[in-house]
Design an enzyme around this catalytic site. Structure first.
Site, mmCIF file in Angstrom:
data_model
loop_
_atom_site.group_PDB
_atom_site.id
_atom_site.type_symbol
_atom_site.label_atom_id
_atom_site.label_comp_id
_atom_site.label_asym_id
_atom_site.label_seq_id
_atom_site.Cartn_x
_atom_site.Cartn_y
_atom_site.Cartn_z
ATOM 1 N N LYS A 179 0.993 -1.243 -0.014
ATOM 2 C CA LYS A 179 0.012 -0.004 0.081
ATOM 3 C C LYS A 179 0.836 1.181 0.116
ATOM 4 O O LYS A 179 1.403 1.693 0.982
ATOM 5 C CB LYS A 179 -0.685 -0.048 1.216
ATOM 6 C CG LYS A 179 -2.153 0.652 1.146
ATOM 7 C CD LYS A 179 -2.255 2.221 0.799
ATOM 8 C CE LYS A 179 -1.819 3.056 1.941
ATOM 9 N NZ LYS A 179 -1.703 4.298 1.593
ATOM 10 N N GLU A 254 9.750 2.153 11.209
ATOM 11 C CA GLU A 254 10.627 3.052 10.820
ATOM 12 C C GLU A 254 9.894 4.412 10.814
ATOM 13 O O GLU A 254 9.066 4.616 9.902
ATOM 14 C CB GLU A 254 11.074 2.677 9.228
ATOM 15 C CG GLU A 254 11.752 1.382 9.087
ATOM 16 C CD GLU A 254 13.254 1.408 9.768
ATOM 17 O OE1 GLU A 254 13.669 2.239 10.362
ATOM 18 O OE2 GLU A 254 13.727 0.290 10.187
ATOM 19 N N CYS A 288 14.069 11.508 6.595
ATOM 20 C CA CYS A 288 13.877 11.070 8.066
ATOM 21 C C CYS A 288 15.059 11.087 8.992
ATOM 22 O O CYS A 288 15.042 11.351 10.213
ATOM 23 C CB CYS A 288 13.293 9.568 8.153
ATOM 24 S SG CYS A 288 14.385 8.151 7.238
ATOM 25 N N GLU A 386 8.883 17.139 14.594
ATOM 26 C CA GLU A 386 9.557 16.695 13.302
ATOM 27 C C GLU A 386 8.745 17.581 12.511
ATOM 28 O O GLU A 386 7.713 17.740 12.215
ATOM 29 C CB GLU A 386 9.330 15.244 13.061
ATOM 30 C CG GLU A 386 10.159 14.999 11.681
ATOM 31 C CD GLU A 386 9.747 13.707 11.028
ATOM 32 O OE1 GLU A 386 8.636 13.267 11.314
ATOM 33 O OE2 GLU A 386 10.818 12.901 10.781
HETATM 34 P P1 NAD Z 1 2.272 8.687 7.166
HETATM 35 O O1 NAD Z 1 2.409 8.143 8.533
HETATM 36 O O2 NAD Z 1 1.357 9.802 6.862
HETATM 37 O O3 NAD Z 1 1.951 7.738 5.772
HETATM 38 C C1 NAD Z 1 2.808 6.601 5.652
HETATM 39 C C2 NAD Z 1 1.864 5.617 4.945
HETATM 40 O O4 NAD Z 1 0.769 5.081 6.059
HETATM 41 C C3 NAD Z 1 0.943 5.915 3.972
HETATM 42 O O5 NAD Z 1 1.025 5.060 2.939
HETATM 43 C C4 NAD Z 1 -0.267 6.131 4.415
HETATM 44 O O6 NAD Z 1 -1.506 6.006 3.531
HETATM 45 C C5 NAD Z 1 -0.541 5.199 5.400
HETATM 46 N N1 NAD Z 1 -1.193 5.262 6.651
HETATM 47 C C6 NAD Z 1 -1.517 6.327 7.016
HETATM 48 N N2 NAD Z 1 -2.708 6.013 8.132
HETATM 49 C C7 NAD Z 1 -2.607 4.933 8.229
HETATM 50 C C8 NAD Z 1 -3.482 3.743 9.047
HETATM 51 N N3 NAD Z 1 -4.393 4.284 9.879
HETATM 52 N N4 NAD Z 1 -3.182 2.530 8.678
HETATM 53 C C9 NAD Z 1 -2.584 2.209 8.054
HETATM 54 N N5 NAD Z 1 -1.832 2.996 6.897
HETATM 55 C C10 NAD Z 1 -1.561 4.160 7.237
HETATM 56 O O7 NAD Z 1 3.872 9.227 6.694
HETATM 57 P P2 NAD Z 1 4.091 10.357 5.777
HETATM 58 O O8 NAD Z 1 3.937 11.490 5.903
HETATM 59 O O9 NAD Z 1 3.939 9.598 4.176
HETATM 60 O O10 NAD Z 1 5.864 10.011 5.595
HETATM 61 C C11 NAD Z 1 6.630 10.882 6.359
HETATM 62 C C12 NAD Z 1 6.921 10.382 7.579
HETATM 63 O O11 NAD Z 1 7.991 8.981 7.427
HETATM 64 C C13 NAD Z 1 7.999 11.359 8.416
HETATM 65 O O12 NAD Z 1 7.620 11.000 10.106
HETATM 66 C C14 NAD Z 1 9.318 10.689 8.244
HETATM 67 O O13 NAD Z 1 10.193 10.923 9.230
HETATM 68 C C15 NAD Z 1 8.980 9.134 8.119
HETATM 69 N N6 NAD Z 1 10.179 8.426 7.632
HETATM 70 C C16 NAD Z 1 10.720 7.405 8.248
HETATM 71 C C17 NAD Z 1 11.878 6.961 7.816
HETATM 72 C C18 NAD Z 1 12.445 5.585 8.566
HETATM 73 O O14 NAD Z 1 13.385 4.947 8.052
HETATM 74 N N7 NAD Z 1 12.720 5.876 10.065
HETATM 75 C C19 NAD Z 1 11.926 6.898 6.338
HETATM 76 C C20 NAD Z 1 11.315 7.796 5.626
HETATM 77 C C21 NAD Z 1 10.099 8.646 6.220
#
Ligand code: NAD
Length: 494
Positions: A179, A254, A288, A386
């Site tokens: 997804k 992550e 991140c 963040e």
């Molecule tokens: P997000 O949490 O909003 O979304 C990530 C994914 O989760 C998307 O595909 C979204 O549709 C899905 N999602 C959202 N709500 C959900 C739910 N209730 N159940 C299941 N899936 C759900 O994150 P984002 O805004 O897309 O990404 C940015 C974030 O990702 C930042 O906080 C960044 O630090 C983090 N990030 C972490 C790493 C790491 O390796 N630690 C790497 C890249 C990004």
């Protein structure tokens, strides 16, 4: 007028299909905020179809039973096809995410390497251990795939991050439902095309586009799905852990970061400066592991801040399609409002805000200029939360003890960077910082064999190397074999 792209469907059981409801959602270009195409909006019904296809492929298809060498031919073929398509991937990823093309080119290359790396890793390292017990037992372990795994990915570096999950999941013999993030769906669709071309057995790899609250939640709650590997925000991670509890899923998290970069007064000034600037302004600051908090020793602070200001004024902000662009637009207007809101907050909290400029002709995009929050204090919200944009808080320190305390005084613990030429101090500080990864006298340079992940609110579990293989995508099975006449308790004998 930006180019229109073909609409995108779901990929289920080897075929591209519309969503069950026939609904779609708009996909916008962050540079112009114009609609580029429409994406099939999958929900629980589509997730169910994809999971059933993946389950059938795992249980009755050839994938699970295939010889490792055969399976790795498919994995290598995926890598070859990604390499062939790499310029298209880089171009579409840049259009979709606003990331400069010079950076998405590297991500496309890394996508292919992710598959090659796990092909090598599985062939060389995926084996169990033998435990001999005198002449009575020969016990051993085998590592078996889990079955259907759910992968949920964010928008910030989509192709690199999703291939980083898909490659080990498939190479270890699982079947997958992916997804991808709704804000940058193009490169997941390219991977579906690549996998169709590579002729993987149907159902082994499936993509369901859609929103987190519907498609994402349905995947997390599906009873057949054995595990969820998630990369995204900390709040989403917490929700996923709760939602996966009823079906007792394995989860890998992550999550977000607020990583410190520490520059001592004996550091190589120029290199520390290069790394500091690159570490926050590459990936448009939507990274991140970005060094969003920089701590500079009092003795060099003034000079370092002046040098940072000069760099910030010279960063090339522009069209992500151009080869020389260094900083592009943020992913969407919502995120733009969030980041600019934090810059306003920084002023209210007492920071001096210093910014580069966005050329006038780019006002339609979600551009935030490279931004320094000067004279910040570690307890300000802008230093604790963040921001995920091209915004870096700059702070001063006097002693090693003080800077370690400030570096650790934050909810997150993903990455950390230490700049010093004192070898003892470098190791001391690296060990004292609470984060999953530390770079000493370096920017974030990845070694794919090394565990990737965070402590505290930055995550649970590690990706990368053999860690993903053994700790997440496979399960050990212990087999105990009696090879002698060991004693067996006798019950029921008079
Ligand atoms: P997000 O949490 O909003 O979304 C990530 C994914 O989760 C998307 O595909 C979204 O549709 C899905 N999602 C959202 N709500 C959900 C739910 N209730 N159940 C299941 N899936 C759900 O994150 P984002 O805004 O897309 O990404 C940015 C974030 O990702 C930042 O906080 C960044 O630090 C983090 N990030 C972490 C790493 C790491 O390796 N630690 C790497 C890249 C990004």
């Amino acid at each position: 007028m930006e180019e229109r792209l073909e609409n995108i469907q779901l990929f289920i059981n080897g075929e591209f299909v519309d969503a069950t409801t026939n609904e779609t959602f708009e996909n916008k270009n962050p540079f112009s905020n114009e609609v580029m195409n429409h994406i099939a909006k999958g929900d629980a019904a589509d997730i169910n179809k994809a999971v059933l296809a993946a389950k059938e492929a795992f249980t009755n298809g050839p994938w699970g039973q295939m010889k490792v060498k055969e399976r790795m031919k498919y994995i290598e073929r995926i890598a070859d096809l990604i390499e062939e398509e790499s310029e298209t991937i880089a171009r579409l990823e840049s259009l979709d995410s606003g990331l400069p093309i010079s950076q998405t080119r590297k991500m496309a290359t890394r996508g292919a390497e992710n598959f090659r790396f796990y092909s090598r890793m599985v062939q060389a390292r995926l084996h169990g251990d033998a435990y001999q017990v005198d002449n009575e037992f020969m016990n051993y372990t085998v590592y078996q795939p889990l079955g259907v795994v759910g992968l949920i990915t964010p928008w910030n570096a989509p192709f690199m991050l999703l291939t980083w999950k898909v490659a080990p999941a498939l190479a270890t013999g699982n079947t997958v439902v992916l997804k991808p993030a709704e804000l940058s769906p193009l490169s997941a669709n390219i991977l579906a095309n690549v996998i169709q071309k590579a002729e993987l057995p149907k159902g082994v790899f499936n993509v369901v586009h859609g929103f987190g609250e519907t498609a994402g939640e349905a995947l997390v709650k599906h009873p057949i799905v054995k595990a969820i590997s998630f990369t995204g925000e900390t709040t989403t991670g917490k929700r996923i852990i709760k939602n996966s509890a009823d079906s007792l899923k394995k989860t890998s998290m992550e999550l977000g970061g607020k990583s410190p970069l520490i520059v001592f007064d004996d550091a190589n000034f120029q290199q520390a400066l290069d790394a500091t600037v690159w570490g926050i302004f590459s990936f448009n600051g939507e990274r991140c592991t970005a060094n969003s908090r920089v701590f500079v020793h009092q003795a060099i602070k003034e000079q370092f801040v002046e040098a940072l200001k000069e760099r910030v004024q010279n960063i090339i902000v522009g069209d992500p399609k151009e080869n020389d662009t260094e900083l592009g637009p943020l992913i969407d207007t919502g995120h733009f409002r969030k980041v600019t809101g934090y810059i306003e907050l920084a002023k209210e909290e007492g920071c001096d805000v210093f910014q580069g400029t966005v050329p006038k002709e780019y006002q339609a995009g979600n551009f935030v200029p490279p931004t320094l929050l000067l004279n910040a204090k570690n307890n300000m919200r802008v230093c604790q939360e963040e921001i995920f944009g091209p915004v870096m808080a700059v702070m001063e320190f006097k002693t090693e003890e003080e800077v370690v305390r400030m570096a650790n005084d934050v909810e997150y613990g993903l990455a950390g960077y230490v700049w010093t030429n004192d070898i003892k101090r470098a190791h001391r500080v690296a060990q004292a910082i609470d984060s999953g990864m530390i770079w000493v006298n370096s920017q974030n340079v990845r070694d794919l064999r090394i565990p990737f992940g965070g402590m505290k609110a930055s995550g649970i579990g590690r990706e990368g190397g053999h860690f993903a293989m053994f700790e997440f995508y496979t399960e050990p099975k212990a087999i105990h074999v009696a090879i002698g006449d060991h004693p067996i308790p006798k019950f029921g004998i008079k």
